[in-house]
Design an enzyme around this catalytic site. Structure first.
Site, PDB file in Angstrom:
ATOM      1  N   ARG A  87       0.966  -0.741   3.956  1.00  0.00           N
ATOM      2  CA  ARG A  87       2.544  -0.622   4.075  1.00  0.00           C
ATOM      3  C   ARG A  87       2.788   0.963   3.597  1.00  0.00           C
ATOM      4  O   ARG A  87       3.479   1.501   4.412  1.00  0.00           O
ATOM      5  CB  ARG A  87       3.205  -1.858   3.369  1.00  0.00           C
ATOM      6  CG  ARG A  87       4.448  -1.552   3.257  1.00  0.00           C
ATOM      7  CD  ARG A  87       5.146  -2.915   2.415  1.00  0.00           C
ATOM      8  NE  ARG A  87       4.504  -2.966   1.036  1.00  0.00           N
ATOM      9  CZ  ARG A  87       4.919  -3.815   0.184  1.00  0.00           C
ATOM     10  NH1 ARG A  87       5.854  -4.582   0.321  1.00  0.00           N
ATOM     11  NH2 ARG A  87       4.428  -3.578  -1.142  1.00  0.00           N
ATOM     12  N   LYS A 100      -8.749  -5.109 -14.117  1.00  0.00           N
ATOM     13  CA  LYS A 100     -10.043  -4.481 -13.255  1.00  0.00           C
ATOM     14  C   LYS A 100     -10.108  -3.021 -13.231  1.00  0.00           C
ATOM     15  O   LYS A 100     -11.357  -2.552 -13.356  1.00  0.00           O
ATOM     16  CB  LYS A 100      -9.975  -4.920 -11.947  1.00  0.00           C
ATOM     17  CG  LYS A 100     -10.051  -6.554 -11.725  1.00  0.00           C
ATOM     18  CD  LYS A 100     -10.247  -6.949 -10.416  1.00  0.00           C
ATOM     19  CE  LYS A 100     -10.739  -8.529 -10.292  1.00  0.00           C
ATOM     20  NZ  LYS A 100     -10.869  -8.735  -8.882  1.00  0.00           N
ATOM     21  N   ASP A 133     -17.322  -8.188  -6.183  1.00  0.00           N
ATOM     22  CA  ASP A 133     -16.292  -8.805  -5.062  1.00  0.00           C
ATOM     23  C   ASP A 133     -16.632  -8.379  -3.685  1.00  0.00           C
ATOM     24  O   ASP A 133     -16.528  -9.118  -2.785  1.00  0.00           O
ATOM     25  CB  ASP A 133     -14.776  -8.140  -5.519  1.00  0.00           C
ATOM     26  CG  ASP A 133     -13.946  -8.799  -6.461  1.00  0.00           C
ATOM     27  OD1 ASP A 133     -14.339  -9.842  -6.709  1.00  0.00           O
ATOM     28  OD2 ASP A 133     -13.102  -8.313  -6.894  1.00  0.00           O
ATOM     29  N   TYR A 155      -6.606 -17.554  -1.417  1.00  0.00           N
ATOM     30  CA  TYR A 155      -6.958 -18.788  -0.958  1.00  0.00           C
ATOM     31  C   TYR A 155      -6.048 -19.629  -1.402  1.00  0.00           C
ATOM     32  O   TYR A 155      -4.816 -19.406  -2.257  1.00  0.00           O
ATOM     33  CB  TYR A 155      -8.355 -19.146  -1.689  1.00  0.00           C
ATOM     34  CG  TYR A 155      -8.330 -18.961  -2.996  1.00  0.00           C
ATOM     35  CD1 TYR A 155      -9.249 -17.886  -3.261  1.00  0.00           C
ATOM     36  CD2 TYR A 155      -8.072 -19.779  -4.053  1.00  0.00           C
ATOM     37  CE1 TYR A 155      -9.275 -17.444  -4.676  1.00  0.00           C
ATOM     38  CE2 TYR A 155      -8.229 -19.521  -5.271  1.00  0.00           C
ATOM     39  CZ  TYR A 155      -8.562 -18.443  -5.630  1.00  0.00           C
ATOM     40  OH  TYR A 155      -8.870 -17.841  -7.010  1.00  0.00           O
ATOM     41  N   LYS A 197      -1.533   5.510   0.812  1.00  0.00           N
ATOM     42  CA  LYS A 197      -2.974   5.101   0.068  1.00  0.00           C
ATOM     43  C   LYS A 197      -4.184   4.869   0.938  1.00  0.00           C
ATOM     44  O   LYS A 197      -4.979   5.473   0.306  1.00  0.00           O
ATOM     45  CB  LYS A 197      -2.672   3.750  -0.339  1.00  0.00           C
ATOM     46  CG  LYS A 197      -1.778   3.666  -1.595  1.00  0.00           C
ATOM     47  CD  LYS A 197      -1.639   2.226  -2.447  1.00  0.00           C
ATOM     48  CE  LYS A 197      -0.312   2.208  -3.431  1.00  0.00           C
ATOM     49  NZ  LYS A 197      -0.308   0.702  -3.538  1.00  0.00           N
TER      50      LYS A 197
HETATM   51  N1  LIG Z   1     -11.369 -14.349  -3.071  1.00  0.00           N
HETATM   52  C1  LIG Z   1     -11.410 -13.317  -4.250  1.00  0.00           C
HETATM   53  O1  LIG Z   1     -12.500 -13.634  -4.753  1.00  0.00           O
HETATM   54  C2  LIG Z   1     -10.460 -12.337  -4.516  1.00  0.00           C
HETATM   55  C3  LIG Z   1     -10.926 -10.977  -5.190  1.00  0.00           C
HETATM   56  C4  LIG Z   1      -9.796 -10.073  -5.404  1.00  0.00           C
HETATM   57  C5  LIG Z   1      -8.547 -10.233  -4.938  1.00  0.00           C
HETATM   58  N2  LIG Z   1      -8.252 -11.260  -4.184  1.00  0.00           N
HETATM   59  C6  LIG Z   1      -6.875 -11.168  -3.810  1.00  0.00           C
HETATM   60  O2  LIG Z   1      -6.754 -10.081  -3.110  1.00  0.00           O
HETATM   61  C7  LIG Z   1      -5.253  -9.799  -3.072  1.00  0.00           C
HETATM   62  C8  LIG Z   1      -5.035  -8.294  -3.305  1.00  0.00           C
HETATM   63  O3  LIG Z   1      -5.657  -7.870  -4.616  1.00  0.00           O
HETATM   64  P1  LIG Z   1      -5.410  -6.378  -5.146  1.00  0.00           P
HETATM   65  O4  LIG Z   1      -6.032  -6.602  -6.429  1.00  0.00           O
HETATM   66  O5  LIG Z   1      -5.780  -5.501  -4.184  1.00  0.00           O
HETATM   67  O6  LIG Z   1      -3.789  -6.387  -5.443  1.00  0.00           O
HETATM   68  P2  LIG Z   1      -2.871  -4.787  -5.707  1.00  0.00           P
HETATM   69  O7  LIG Z   1      -3.633  -3.768  -6.042  1.00  0.00           O
HETATM   70  O8  LIG Z   1      -1.597  -5.279  -6.460  1.00  0.00           O
HETATM   71  O9  LIG Z   1      -2.511  -4.488  -3.990  1.00  0.00           O
HETATM   72  C9  LIG Z   1      -1.778  -5.014  -3.327  1.00  0.00           C
HETATM   73  C10 LIG Z   1      -1.599  -4.649  -1.832  1.00  0.00           C
HETATM   74  O10 LIG Z   1      -0.870  -5.446  -1.157  1.00  0.00           O
HETATM   75  C11 LIG Z   1       0.082  -4.933  -0.180  1.00  0.00           C
HETATM   76  N3  LIG Z   1       1.313  -5.722  -0.119  1.00  0.00           N
HETATM   77  C12 LIG Z   1       1.863  -6.333  -1.051  1.00  0.00           C
HETATM   78  N4  LIG Z   1       2.701  -7.268  -0.736  1.00  0.00           N
HETATM   79  C13 LIG Z   1       3.139  -6.556   0.581  1.00  0.00           C
HETATM   80  C14 LIG Z   1       3.834  -7.159   1.801  1.00  0.00           C
HETATM   81  N5  LIG Z   1       4.972  -7.759   1.581  1.00  0.00           N
HETATM   82  N6  LIG Z   1       3.663  -6.293   2.942  1.00  0.00           N
HETATM   83  C15 LIG Z   1       2.853  -5.514   3.217  1.00  0.00           C
HETATM   84  N7  LIG Z   1       1.907  -5.247   2.245  1.00  0.00           N
HETATM   85  C16 LIG Z   1       1.878  -5.820   0.941  1.00  0.00           C
HETATM   86  C17 LIG Z   1       0.171  -3.740  -1.086  1.00  0.00           C
HETATM   87  O11 LIG Z   1       0.776  -2.671  -0.279  1.00  0.00           O
HETATM   88  P3  LIG Z   1       1.879  -1.357  -0.816  1.00  0.00           P
HETATM   89  O12 LIG Z   1       0.507  -0.245  -1.450  1.00  0.00           O
HETATM   90  O13 LIG Z   1       2.493  -0.905   0.147  1.00  0.00           O
HETATM   91  O14 LIG Z   1       2.596  -1.615  -1.998  1.00  0.00           O
HETATM   92  C18 LIG Z   1      -1.160  -3.404  -1.645  1.00  0.00           C
HETATM   93  O15 LIG Z   1      -1.879  -2.705  -0.764  1.00  0.00           O
HETATM   94  C19 LIG Z   1      -4.725 -10.616  -4.327  1.00  0.00           C
HETATM   95  O16 LIG Z   1      -3.668 -11.501  -3.767  1.00  0.00           O
HETATM   96  C20 LIG Z   1      -5.785 -11.125  -5.056  1.00  0.00           C
HETATM   97  O17 LIG Z   1      -5.242 -12.611  -5.405  1.00  0.00           O
HETATM   98  C21 LIG Z   1      -9.112 -12.316  -4.026  1.00  0.00           C
END
Ligand SMILES: NC(=O)c1ccc[n+]([C@@H]2O[C@H](COP(=O)([O-])OP(=O)(O)OC[C@H]3O[C@@H](n4cnc5c(N)ncnc54)[C@H](OP(=O)(O)O)[C@@H]3O)[C@@H](O)[C@H]2O)c1
Length: 269
Positions: free
Chosen positions: A151, A65, A101, A216, A155
Site C-alpha cells: 500500500r 523481532k 520464518d 491464520y 517500502k
Molecule cells: N504464520 C506465521 O508463522 C507468521 C509469521 C510472521 C508473521 N505472520 C503474520 O504476518 C502479518 C504481517 O506481519 P508483519 O510483522 O510483517 O507486520 P508489519 O510489519 O506491521 O507490516 C504490516 C504490513 O501490512 C500492510 N497493511 C496493513 N493493513 C493494510 C491494509 N488495510 N491494506 C493494505 N496493506 C495493509 C502494511 O502496509 P503499509 O506499509 O502500507 O502500512 C505493511 O506492509 C501479521 O498479521 C502476522 O501475524 C505470520
C-alpha cells in the site's frame, strides 16, 4: 532441564508452548517452553538476566523481532536479510539471532502443500517484517519472477534495493498490479487482523494459482475468501508456516528435526 520461551507482548495467545511441548515429547527430549510477556523497554534487561539464569533459547514475536537485532552478539544470514530475528540461540557471551520464518514458509508451501516455487511468478503483498523475511528464501527457490507490492509505495523500492545482492525483486504498488497474473499470491499484510483486505485489482490469479495468507484463523479469512471468489485454484492459511518455523527453531536448539504433520493436524482440529 533446558529452558526456552517465546517473548512478546501480548503473548498469552501464542501456540508456541503447545507446539514445542509436542516436538519435545515426540523426540523424547525433556525441556521447558513457556510464554513470557515482556514490554519493549524490558527486552534488553530480560535477555541479560535470562542468559545469566541459564536459559537456552527464545522465540521472539511482536513487537520484538526488529528491536532484538541490536541485542544479538551474532546474526545468521537469514536474520540479516530479513532485518528481523524470531529465534535466539544461546552463546557463551550472549545470543545468536536467527530467522526461521522464511524457511518455515517455503517448507509449508513446497513440501506440505506440494507447490514448487521454481519457475513460478510469485507476488508478495505487504512490506513489513514478515514480507521481508520470506523474500530471500523464495529467491533461493529460483522463481521466474518475484514481485513485492505494498500500500505504502516506497517500502517495496527500499526492500528490493537492500536485497539486490540476493537476486531480482520487482517493487510495485498494489494498484499498479492491474492486468498482471501470478501463480502464487502471498498475503503478508496484517490487514486481516482488522477484518480488512488490501485494495487489489481483480484477476491476479493465473490458472492453477495458490493464494497463501501468512495469517491464520479469522485474520486469514478476508484474503482467502476474496481469493476463492477471484478464482484461485488453491488456498492456504499460515498455520503450517507457524509449525514449520517452530520446527526450524527446535532443530537449531536441539539438533533434531521433529515431525510437523501430527502437530499441524492437532492444531487444525
Ligand atoms: N504464520 C506465521 O508463522 C507468521 C509469521 C510472521 C508473521 N505472520 C503474520 O504476518 C502479518 C504481517 O506481519 P508483519 O510483522 O510483517 O507486520 P508489519 O510489519 O506491521 O507490516 C504490516 C504490513 O501490512 C500492510 N497493511 C496493513 N493493513 C493494510 C491494509 N488495510 N491494506 C493494505 N496493506 C495493509 C502494511 O502496509 P503499509 O506499509 O502500507 O502500512 C505493511 O506492509 C501479521 O498479521 C502476522 O501475524 C505470520
Amino acid at each position: 532441564m533446558d529452558r526456552y520461551a517465546v517473548l512478546g507482548q501480548p503473548v498469552a495467545h501464542s501456540k508456541s508452548p503447545l507446539i514445542h511441548a509436542r516436538f519435545a515429547a515426540q523426540v523424547g527430549e525433556k525441556l521447558l517452553y513457556e510464554a513470557y510477556e515482556i514490554a519493549p523497554d524490558e527486552l534488553s534487561g530480560a535477555l541479560k538476566r535470562l542468559h545469566g539464569d541459564g536459559w537456552q533459547g527464545f522465540n521472539l514475536t511482536l513487537p520484538h523481532k526488529t528491536a532484538v537485532l541490536a541485542l544479538c552478539e551474532s546474526l545468521s544470514a537469514g536474520a540479516e536479510s530479513a532485518g528481523a530475528v524470531n529465534t535466539l540461540v544461546r552463546l557463551d557471551d550472549g545470543w545468536h539471532g536467527d530467522n526461521t520464518d522464511g524457511a518455515g514458509f517455503v517448507r509449508d508451501v513446497v513440501i506440505n502443500l506440494g507447490v514448487p516455487l521454481r519457475g513460478k511468478r510469485v507476488l508478495v503483498l505487504g512490506a513489513g517484517g514478515a514480507a521481508r523475511g520470506i523474500l530471500a528464501p523464495i529467491l533461493a527457490e529460483e522463481p521466474a519472477e518475484l514481485v513485492i507490492s505494498n500500500r505504502n509505495p516506497w517500502k517495496p523500492e527500499e526492500i528490493a534495493a537492500s536485497l539486490k545482492r540476493l537476486g531480482n525483486i520487482v517493487p510495485r504498488t498494489n494498484l499498479s498490479l492491474k492486468g498482471d497474473q501470478y501463480d502464487v499470491v502471498i498475503n503478508a499484510t496484517s490487514a486481516g487482523h482488522r477484518g480488512e483486505l488490501p485494495r487489489l485489482p481483480p484477476q491476479l490469479f493465473a490458472p492453477g494459482a495458490l493464494a497463501y495468507d501468512l495469517n491464520y484463523g479469522p485474520a486469514a479469512q478476508p484474503f482467502l475468501n476474496w481469493a476463492q471468489a477471484q478464482g484461485a485454484s488453491r488456498i492456504s492459511d499460515g498455520l503450517g508456516m507457524l509449525v514449520e518455523q517452530a520446527a526450524e527453531a527446535f532443530t537449531l536448539w536441539r539438533g533434531l528435526r521433529p515431525e510437523t504433520a501430527p502437530v499441524l493436524a492437532e492444531l487444525r482440529r
